[in-house]
Write an enzyme that holds these catalytic residues in place. Structure first.
Site, short mmCIF file in Angstrom:
data_model
loop_
_atom_site.label_atom_id
_atom_site.label_comp_id
_atom_site.label_asym_id
_atom_site.label_seq_id
_atom_site.Cartn_x
_atom_site.Cartn_y
_atom_site.Cartn_z
N LEU A 97 0.84 -1.18 0.00
CA LEU A 97 0.00 0.00 0.00
C LEU A 97 0.88 1.23 0.00
O LEU A 97 1.91 1.27 0.67
CB LEU A 97 -0.90 0.01 1.24
CG LEU A 97 -1.98 -1.08 1.33
CD1 LEU A 97 -2.65 -1.02 2.70
CD2 LEU A 97 -3.01 -0.90 0.24
N ASP A 98 0.47 2.27 -0.77
CA ASP A 98 1.25 3.50 -0.76
C ASP A 98 0.85 4.35 0.44
O ASP A 98 0.03 3.97 1.26
CB ASP A 98 1.11 4.27 -2.08
CG ASP A 98 -0.35 4.53 -2.43
OD1 ASP A 98 -1.20 4.42 -1.52
OD2 ASP A 98 -0.63 4.85 -3.59
N VAL A 99 1.44 5.54 0.54
CA VAL A 99 1.31 6.31 1.78
C VAL A 99 -0.12 6.82 2.00
O VAL A 99 -0.80 6.43 2.92
CB VAL A 99 2.31 7.49 1.77
CG1 VAL A 99 2.22 8.27 3.07
CG2 VAL A 99 3.72 6.96 1.57
N ARG A 188 -7.41 4.64 -7.67
CA ARG A 188 -7.61 6.09 -7.72
C ARG A 188 -8.09 6.51 -9.11
O ARG A 188 -8.90 7.43 -9.25
CB ARG A 188 -6.32 6.79 -7.35
CG ARG A 188 -5.97 6.67 -5.87
CD ARG A 188 -4.71 7.45 -5.52
NE ARG A 188 -4.53 7.47 -4.08
CZ ARG A 188 -3.90 6.53 -3.38
NH1 ARG A 188 -3.38 5.50 -4.02
NH2 ARG A 188 -3.78 6.61 -2.07
#
Length: 283
Positions: A97-99, A188
């Protein structure tokens, strides 16, 4: 603890990643905590070696010196001599997972949003059948579809098996997405495309994975639990489910995955990921 503790670390466990924390930092933190736990264990008793020490001869009035065989501890493997016993562990990350992300939104009704989500789910289910290389006219394929066991046979783009709106309070709304082969970038992008379909703009403000295979948030270790004993307990608790999943994957139903039907139960378990997406929309 030593090698006995290390042997109990072979397995899988889930970790909850809070927003704002990079996955690499999470992995490094877990590895550091595990090394601390392994090295904090009581070291094994030092080996004994025989040395001849010079000393006075017993019973001699003239204080004559003689060599006496004596057993003394060997300090070759002492932590103060050779350093900590464990300096590196191989900790791998399954799905990263990204930030975090942020965004904005407006003027969308719940009915319009639900209609767009149904269209997206339908198109992805058709794509899932295509990537599964199955002929749905056969009885075997029909039974797999009824049981929700269709999955891609080869590499495929992100496929959504279920999507619904959990919370709608303009300009914010929350979606639950069940998907496979996803990336946060694609999720996204999905939000952006939903905004375009609704004749507006939409940006994802947060992505949260709530399930990965049979791992749920309830089984994910919090940051205060990233230590040796909690991770060993988590691996031991997950071992039966891991074995069952491996048996199912390597059995006759190899390369199968769940596909939700119209009667899909969102509480059912499956190998796909479930993520919560928070979004906002605007002109």
């Amino acid at each position: 603890m030593g090698s006995a503790g290390l042997s109990r670390l072979h397995g899988l466990f889930a970790v909850y990643k809070p927003p704002g924390l990079k996955w690499k930092h999470l992995r490094d933190t877990v590895e550091l905590q595990l090394l601390k736990g392994l090295n904090a264990g009581k070291p094994p008793a030092p080996k004994q070696r025989v040395r001849f020490l010079l000393g006075p001869m017993e019973g001699s009035e003239e204080k004559e010196l003689t060599l006496t065989a004596t057993s003394v501890p060997s300090l070759v493997n002492h932590p103060l001599v050779c350093g900590p016993a464990f300096t590196h562990l191989k900790v791998g990350m399954g799905h990263r997972l990204d930030v975090q992300a942020s965004g904005v939104l407006d003027h969308v009704t719940r009915e319009k949003l639900d209609r767009i989500l149904a269209m997206i789910q339908g198109s992805h289910q058709k794509a899932l059948v295509m990537y599964s290389n199955l002929d749905l006219k056969t009885q075997e394929a029909y039974e797999m579809a009824v049981r929700g066991l269709i999955r891609p046979m080869n590499k495929s783009p992100m496929l959504i098996t279920g999507i619904r709106c959990l919370h709608f309070a303009p300009p914010e709304f929350l979606l639950e997405v069940q998907c496979m082969h996803e990336t946060q970038k694609e999720l996204r992008k999905l939000v952006h495309e939903i905004g375009l379909e609704l004749k507006t703009t939409a940006v994802c403000s947060q992505v949260r994975r709530t399930r990965d295979g049979f791992f749920t948030l309830d089984s994910a270790l919090l940051r205060t639990q990233w230590d040796l004993h909690n991770i060993q307990d988590a691996i031991r608790a997950a071992a039966p489910q891991v074995a069952a999943e491996l048996e199912k994957s390597l059995g006759p139903q190899l390369d199968t995955k769940e596909l939700p039907s119209r009667e899909w139960s969102w509480e059912s378990q499956g190998p796909s990921s479930t993520l919560g997406l928070e979004r906002g929309a605007g002109h």
